[in-house]
Design a protein around this motif. Sequence first.
Motif, PDB file in Angstrom:
ATOM      1  N   GLU B  68     -20.613  50.405  37.553  1.00  0.00           N
ATOM      2  CA  GLU B  68     -21.831  49.599  37.623  1.00  0.00           C
ATOM      3  C   GLU B  68     -22.892  50.153  36.677  1.00  0.00           C
ATOM      4  OE1 GLU B  68     -22.635  46.873  39.229  1.00  0.00           O
ATOM      5  OE2 GLU B  68     -20.676  46.616  40.198  1.00  0.00           O
ATOM      6  N   ASP B  69     -22.800  51.446  36.460  1.00  0.00           N
ATOM      7  CA  ASP B  69     -23.779  52.134  35.639  1.00  0.00           C
ATOM      8  C   ASP B  69     -23.428  52.039  34.157  1.00  0.00           C
ATOM      9  OD1 ASP B  69     -26.121  53.560  35.597  1.00  0.00           O
ATOM     10  OD2 ASP B  69     -25.089  55.491  35.450  1.00  0.00           O
ATOM     11  N   GLY B  70     -22.343  51.373  33.847  1.00  0.00           N
ATOM     12  CA  GLY B  70     -22.020  51.146  32.446  1.00  0.00           C
ATOM     13  C   GLY B  70     -20.889  51.968  31.885  1.00  0.00           C
ATOM     14  N   ALA B  71     -20.148  52.661  32.732  1.00  0.00           N
ATOM     15  CA  ALA B  71     -19.056  53.483  32.225  1.00  0.00           C
ATOM     16  C   ALA B  71     -17.891  52.595  31.792  1.00  0.00           C
ATOM     17  CB  ALA B  71     -18.595  54.465  33.287  1.00  0.00           C
ATOM     18  N   GLY B  72     -17.216  52.999  30.723  1.00  0.00           N
ATOM     19  CA  GLY B  72     -16.068  52.239  30.249  1.00  0.00           C
ATOM     20  C   GLY B  72     -14.774  53.016  30.396  1.00  0.00           C
ATOM     21  N   ILE B  73     -14.902  54.317  30.530  1.00  0.00           N
ATOM     22  CA  ILE B  73     -13.724  55.168  30.679  1.00  0.00           C
ATOM     23  C   ILE B  73     -13.921  56.033  31.911  1.00  0.00           C
ATOM     24  CG2 ILE B  73     -12.264  56.909  29.603  1.00  0.00           C
ATOM     25  CD1 ILE B  73     -13.532  56.114  26.953  1.00  0.00           C
ATOM     26  N   ILE B  74     -12.864  56.172  32.703  1.00  0.00           N
ATOM     27  CA  ILE B  74     -12.976  56.997  33.892  1.00  0.00           C
ATOM     28  C   ILE B  74     -11.873  58.035  33.894  1.00  0.00           C
ATOM     29  CG2 ILE B  74     -12.609  56.951  36.376  1.00  0.00           C
ATOM     30  CD1 ILE B  74     -14.344  54.537  36.472  1.00  0.00           C
ATOM     31  N   LEU B  75     -12.260  59.223  34.316  1.00  0.00           N
ATOM     32  CA  LEU B  75     -11.331  60.339  34.309  1.00  0.00           C
ATOM     33  C   LEU B  75     -11.121  60.787  35.742  1.00  0.00           C
ATOM     34  CD1 LEU B  75     -10.035  61.886  31.997  1.00  0.00           C
ATOM     35  CD2 LEU B  75     -11.900  63.516  32.138  1.00  0.00           C
ATOM     36  N   GLN B  76      -9.842  60.962  36.120  1.00  0.00           N
ATOM     37  CA  GLN B  76      -9.567  61.462  37.456  1.00  0.00           C
ATOM     38  C   GLN B  76      -8.885  62.805  37.332  1.00  0.00           C
ATOM     39  OE1 GLN B  76      -6.308  61.166  39.458  1.00  0.00           O
ATOM     40  NE2 GLN B  76      -7.003  60.459  41.469  1.00  0.00           N
ATOM     41  N   ALA B  77      -8.966  63.611  38.393  1.00  0.00           N
ATOM     42  CA  ALA B  77      -8.477  64.980  38.273  1.00  0.00           C
ATOM     43  C   ALA B  77      -6.957  65.074  38.357  1.00  0.00           C
ATOM     44  CB  ALA B  77      -9.104  65.847  39.359  1.00  0.00           C
ATOM     45  N   GLY B  78      -6.341  64.265  39.181  1.00  0.00           N
ATOM     46  CA  GLY B  78      -4.919  64.470  39.460  1.00  0.00           C
ATOM     47  C   GLY B  78      -4.812  65.660  40.376  1.00  0.00           C
ATOM     48  N   CYS B  81      -1.261  67.053  45.940  1.00  0.00           N
ATOM     49  CA  CYS B  81      -0.746  66.301  47.081  1.00  0.00           C
ATOM     50  C   CYS B  81      -0.734  64.821  46.718  1.00  0.00           C
ATOM     51  CB  CYS B  81      -1.595  66.563  48.319  1.00  0.00           C
ATOM     52  SG  CYS B  81      -3.333  66.207  48.078  1.00  0.00           S
ATOM     53  N   ARG B  82      -0.915  63.953  47.682  1.00  0.00           N
ATOM     54  CA  ARG B  82      -0.865  62.536  47.326  1.00  0.00           C
ATOM     55  C   ARG B  82      -2.079  62.111  46.512  1.00  0.00           C
ATOM     56  NH1 ARG B  82      -2.051  59.162  52.884  1.00  0.00           N
ATOM     57  NH2 ARG B  82      -3.509  60.613  53.810  1.00  0.00           N
ATOM     58  N   PHE B  83      -3.049  63.010  46.403  1.00  0.00           N
ATOM     59  CA  PHE B  83      -4.173  62.722  45.533  1.00  0.00           C
ATOM     60  C   PHE B  83      -3.677  62.394  44.127  1.00  0.00           C
ATOM     61  CE2 PHE B  83      -7.942  63.655  42.997  1.00  0.00           C
ATOM     62  CZ  PHE B  83      -8.901  62.994  43.735  1.00  0.00           C
ATOM     63  N   GLY B  84      -2.585  63.022  43.733  1.00  0.00           N
ATOM     64  CA  GLY B  84      -2.010  62.777  42.422  1.00  0.00           C
ATOM     65  C   GLY B  84      -1.540  61.346  42.229  1.00  0.00           C
ATOM     66  N   TYR B  85      -1.245  60.657  43.328  1.00  0.00           N
ATOM     67  CA  TYR B  85      -0.787  59.265  43.230  1.00  0.00           C
ATOM     68  C   TYR B  85      -1.928  58.269  43.406  1.00  0.00           C
ATOM     69  CZ  TYR B  85       3.620  61.620  43.970  1.00  0.00           C
ATOM     70  OH  TYR B  85       4.669  62.459  43.860  1.00  0.00           O
ATOM     71  N   TYR B  86      -3.078  58.772  43.777  1.00  0.00           N
ATOM     72  CA  TYR B  86      -4.202  57.872  44.015  1.00  0.00           C
ATOM     73  C   TYR B  86      -4.609  57.114  42.771  1.00  0.00           C
ATOM     74  CZ  TYR B  86      -5.166  59.700  48.660  1.00  0.00           C
ATOM     75  OH  TYR B  86      -5.096  60.020  49.973  1.00  0.00           O
ATOM     76  N   TYR B  87      -4.347  57.768  41.662  1.00  0.00           N
ATOM     77  CA  TYR B  87      -4.751  57.268  40.369  1.00  0.00           C
ATOM     78  C   TYR B  87      -4.317  55.820  40.156  1.00  0.00           C
ATOM     79  CZ  TYR B  87      -3.275  57.159  35.380  1.00  0.00           C
ATOM     80  OH  TYR B  87      -2.985  56.829  34.112  1.00  0.00           O
ATOM     81  N   GLU B  88      -3.027  55.541  40.389  1.00  0.00           N
ATOM     82  CA  GLU B  88      -2.536  54.180  40.161  1.00  0.00           C
ATOM     83  C   GLU B  88      -3.199  53.181  41.110  1.00  0.00           C
ATOM     84  OE1 GLU B  88      -0.419  56.725  40.100  1.00  0.00           O
ATOM     85  OE2 GLU B  88       0.720  56.526  38.231  1.00  0.00           O
ATOM     86  N   LEU B  89      -3.284  53.603  42.385  1.00  0.00           N
ATOM     87  CA  LEU B  89      -3.816  52.685  43.389  1.00  0.00           C
ATOM     88  C   LEU B  89      -5.293  52.393  43.132  1.00  0.00           C
ATOM     89  CD1 LEU B  89      -3.251  51.084  45.879  1.00  0.00           C
ATOM     90  CD2 LEU B  89      -3.650  53.111  47.259  1.00  0.00           C
ATOM     91  N   GLN B  90      -6.025  53.438  42.801  1.00  0.00           N
ATOM     92  CA  GLN B  90      -7.451  53.240  42.549  1.00  0.00           C
ATOM     93  C   GLN B  90      -7.656  52.355  41.321  1.00  0.00           C
ATOM     94  OE1 GLN B  90      -8.654  57.377  42.518  1.00  0.00           O
ATOM     95  NE2 GLN B  90      -9.712  57.106  44.474  1.00  0.00           N
ATOM     96  N   GLN B  91      -6.805  52.567  40.322  1.00  0.00           N
ATOM     97  CA  GLN B  91      -6.910  51.746  39.124  1.00  0.00           C
ATOM     98  C   GLN B  91      -6.693  50.274  39.464  1.00  0.00           C
ATOM     99  OE1 GLN B  91      -4.042  52.774  36.125  1.00  0.00           O
ATOM    100  NE2 GLN B  91      -5.356  52.025  34.495  1.00  0.00           N
ATOM    101  N   GLN B  92      -5.676  50.027  40.326  1.00  0.00           N
ATOM    102  CA  GLN B  92      -5.368  48.658  40.717  1.00  0.00           C
ATOM    103  C   GLN B  92      -6.537  48.035  41.485  1.00  0.00           C
ATOM    104  OE1 GLN B  92      -2.435  47.107  39.708  1.00  0.00           O
ATOM    105  NE2 GLN B  92      -3.718  45.382  40.326  1.00  0.00           N
ATOM    106  N   ILE B  93      -7.091  48.822  42.436  1.00  0.00           N
ATOM    107  CA  ILE B  93      -8.198  48.299  43.241  1.00  0.00           C
ATOM    108  C   ILE B  93      -9.375  47.931  42.347  1.00  0.00           C
ATOM    109  CG2 ILE B  93      -9.938  48.928  44.966  1.00  0.00           C
ATOM    110  CD1 ILE B  93      -7.802  50.591  46.362  1.00  0.00           C
TER     111      ILE B  93
END
Lengths: 315, 357
Positions: B68-78, B81-93
Amino acid sequence: MKNKAYLGIDIGSISTKAVIIDDNNNILTSEYIYTNADPINAVKTLISKLKNKFDYNSYKIVSIGTTGSARKLIGKMLGATIIKNEITAHAIGTINMHPDVKTILEIGGQDSKIILIDNKVISDYAMNTLCAAGTGAFLTSQAKRLNINIDDFGLIALRSKRPIKIAARCTVFAESDLIHKAQIGYKKEDIAYGLCKSIVNNYLNNVAKGKKILTPIVFQGGVSKNIGVIKAFEEELKQEIIVDDIGHLMGAYGIAIMSKKYEDDLKFSFNINEFKFETKVSECNKCTNNCEIVNIYKNKILVDRWGNRCENGLK
Amino acid sequence: MNRKVISFPTLSDYNTPIKFILEKLTDYEVRPSKQITKDTLELGSKHSPEYACLPFKYTLGNYIESLEDGAGIILQAGGGCRFGYYYELQQQILTDLGYEFEFYSLTDNDVNGIRSIYNTFKKLNPHIKKIKYLYYLLLTFLMIYFMDKIDIYIRKNIGFEIHKGSFDRIKNSMLTKFSKTKGFIDLIKNYLYYKKRFINIPLDKPKNCIKIGIVGELYTSMQPHSTYFLERELANMNVEITRFTNVTFLLITKRFKEKYYLRKIKKYCKYTLGSDAMENIARAKILIDKGYDGIIHIKPFGCTPEIGGMKILENLCNDENMPLMFLTFDTNTSELGIKTRLEAFYDMLNMRRNNEK
């Protein structure tokens, strides 16, 4: 010279309790009323009731302790010298009453806890985190559904010969299970005792999970007035359960004892009704946290406020 | 021309080094996500699956606020645990919500290796030279290492400062200085200068104060918002605090310490349990050996690795007669309930102390 007296008040979700003790931890007088979701007025009523019973010509209140979920509000309102959580208060009170106690089971209106005592010191405790199944509030609401007066609930439950099994994992499931059993036509007393057992099972499986329950066991809190639940505990643990007459006052008693260390020259008056206390909640709005700031007014003068997460909130 | 904005979920003070390295190695404008507030969590949990664990909800809220603040690129930590798989799901959401953005996982589900981080940076900036990458990576590592070292000192002493807020003030000034680091010598100089300032903060610390160790899941450990500022709450009770999980550990020391940790608790644990669960049990043992008064184990609701370790931890603490408290944080945890438990825990430790005398 008046003798010293110490006042302890335990303001719980369902009931509000007060105890006044003397120097030797003897209870001079006590009072128990329902909170009715209005702690300020409950305490006012409580104190005016105490006023009629208390011999204030020969005793002087030198310290006040508050505990229970409204401890902070009432503590500020009365100018308490100590404000402490109910877990510690219950433990201290019980240790004074039963010096050899090892386990305290406590089931109150909204929460339940287990406190383990080793050599007069708390060695471990746990408090329910999951849900309200197995607390007084649940029992009261189900008694209402069964159209049983909560005071007779225990007696009716004891008449049961074949208690039903109720799924105890969660309030919602327990309730639908209970309705289902009632609609099949089970007897009221069997359902009532089934409920008592479900509360005990829920307690032992959630709160007391992994804790070693050693005797002597003291059972406290509002639910300890229910003899059905006591019997269910005894059956389940196969141990004797101690329930005393003042089990419901134990938090107030404990905090009164603890307050003795914080004696002060108090300007406490039993004529608290003369003061008008008011809580006003305002939203801070200085950031998106929108902290709820609680403001306490005494006769329209601001006495205290809290609820801020950062410094900005109090400006 | 407007530069593209890159954003990452805020992680307390680590914003400074992450921002630093991104600014040095990419051409984007770096804007960490906003400080977490109630709104962040509400936004995050509204769009999250109910049973995803708390870090999912917090970070999703972070992303939405950043976008909302204008970001175009987002970085996740990876992560481990299953946090490593959150990336795909969050991207989809986020895509379903209609946002347009690029999404990268820093460690790309690989072991937290220098190479996988390099690959991510290569995607962000194809012109990057290996030598420049290594230089800034090492510099940032060193910055994080210094910060963590200082933090260990702060946690031990912040409860005893005479002038309230002195630690926070100096720390903020240190972070500002660190964010403008020019090179290794500059960084080391600043570190030594601030270290001295921290040590010179007047303290009123009794010799045998109550000591509490915090073990548990990494996000709740490092993100004070998610635990309602648990460490601060404890410090206000005049407690010395030790906590092990920090970025230095996760990135570097974890891999070297695994065998040592396993040996430490070989009676209780033969294998690793995923994420840091085994490590946390070993840390509890270390705290017991050091004579700490109590241990608090924290985790977000639904944290699978930690749930696996809890029972073992309980056995260990029972055997060693060590007070242990579990705290689980969720979107609707009552703050008062946490305070009541903490207060009772402190009282209990105090009573045990007085009884020993």
